[in-house]
Design an enzyme around this catalytic site. Structure first.
Site, PDB file in Angstrom:
ATOM      1  CB  THR A 245      -2.694   5.134   5.387  1.00  0.00           C
ATOM      2  OG1 THR A 245      -4.017   5.327   5.899  1.00  0.00           O
ATOM      3  CG2 THR A 245      -1.932   4.197   6.316  1.00  0.00           C
ATOM      4  CG  PHE A 246      -3.487   9.598  10.333  1.00  0.00           C
ATOM      5  CD1 PHE A 246      -2.414  10.324  10.843  1.00  0.00           C
ATOM      6  CD2 PHE A 246      -4.583   9.372  11.156  1.00  0.00           C
ATOM      7  CE1 PHE A 246      -2.446  10.814  12.135  1.00  0.00           C
ATOM      8  CE2 PHE A 246      -4.625   9.857  12.449  1.00  0.00           C
ATOM      9  CZ  PHE A 246      -3.550  10.580  12.938  1.00  0.00           C
ATOM     10  CG  HIS A 247      -1.610   3.839  11.307  1.00  0.00           C
ATOM     11  ND1 HIS A 247      -2.723   3.209  10.809  1.00  0.00           N
ATOM     12  CD2 HIS A 247      -0.557   3.361  10.587  1.00  0.00           C
ATOM     13  CE1 HIS A 247      -2.364   2.381   9.842  1.00  0.00           C
ATOM     14  NE2 HIS A 247      -1.060   2.464   9.680  1.00  0.00           N
TER      15      HIS A 247
ATOM     16  N   GLY B  97       0.800  -1.220   0.000  1.00  0.00           N
ATOM     17  CA  GLY B  97       0.000   0.000   0.000  1.00  0.00           C
ATOM     18  C   GLY B  97       0.829   1.264   0.000  1.00  0.00           C
TER      19      GLY B  97
ATOM     20  CB  ALA C 213      -5.743   0.999  10.364  1.00  0.00           C
TER      21      ALA C 213
ATOM     22  N   GLY D 269      -2.888  -3.220   4.975  1.00  0.00           N
ATOM     23  CA  GLY D 269      -1.568  -3.250   4.359  1.00  0.00           C
ATOM     24  C   GLY D 269      -0.753  -4.336   5.032  1.00  0.00           C
TER      25      GLY D 269
ATOM     26  CB  CYS E 216      -4.810   3.995   0.319  1.00  0.00           C
ATOM     27  SG  CYS E 216      -4.996   3.544   2.058  1.00  0.00           S
TER      28      CYS E 216
END
Length: 210
Positions: free
Chosen positions: A49-51, A46, A126, A113, A142
């Site tokens: 992205t955000f976590h 992938g 997530a 991912g 993504c």
């Protein structure tokens, strides 16, 4: 087999296809860090992205060989586990041509991912519970232009939903999908549970093998 459940501090992560020469430039990583997040490149599949807080992140560490699961089937199982979780909360979700779980083809509620080496899985999924979705507006999540990110809290218009409340329903959905009985690690290997907790908290731990 093991599954780790975490809730990260604000972090932007990029996948292996955007590492090295294909990574974002220093100016862009600095911009993201000024938002109050760190930037990390990883070996998962992938793109960026955000976590962060309010997001349930699951890292299954599974041996796919005994179940004869391909990577494609494994990802599909993860999607099914998320769909079952959302259904328990009264949120109908689907899969699309793009990996992950969606409310419709424009609104994504969970990202996936993974990495698989010698049949052993790492990284994972997530699910947005009550995540601050503004962080997603700062990136093309993504690599999907024009798509929106949502959460259980937003879809249900209920700010009280959080990761702690969602965990039991996720574990139920994951166990049913993979046909596994999930047992807290502290009950079967408290020493390993302690080491993992130490590593998560401090970034270091003393792992020894006999």
């Amino acid at each position: 087999d093991l599954i780790l459940l975490v809730e990260h501090l604000p972090t932007y992560t990029n996948g292996r296809r955007n590492r090295g020469e294909r990574s974002i430039d220093e100016q862009e990583s600095t911009r993201l860090e000024r938002l109050g997040a760190t930037y990390v490149e990883s070996l998962r599949g992938g793109e960026i992205t955000f976590h962060g807080p309010g997001q349930l992140v699951a890292y299954p560490i599974l041996d796919l060989k005994p179940a004869k699961l391909s990577v494609k089937c494994y990802v599909s199982y993860l999607e099914k586990a998320i769909i079952a979780t959302c259904a328990e909360w009264g949120v109908e979700t689907i899969t699309t041509e793009n990996t992950g779980v969606w409310i419709n083809d424009q609104k994504k509620i969970a990202a996936i991912g993974v990495q698989v080496q010698r049949y052993i899985t790492s990284h994972g999924l997530a699910l947005n519970c009550n995540t601050d979705l503004d962080f997603f507006k700062e990136i093309v999540a993504c690599g999907l232009v024009g798509k929106e990110t949502t959460s259980l809290s937003k879809e249900l218009k209920d700010p009280s939903i959080n990761v702690e409340k969602v965990i039991p329903t996720f574990l139920k959905g994951f166990g049913a999908t993979f046909n596994r009985t999930l047992i807290p690690l502290c009950e079967v290997n408290p020493d390993l549970e302690k080491l993992i907790h130490e590593y998560v908290q401090n970034g270091t731990a003393s792992f020894e093998t006999a």
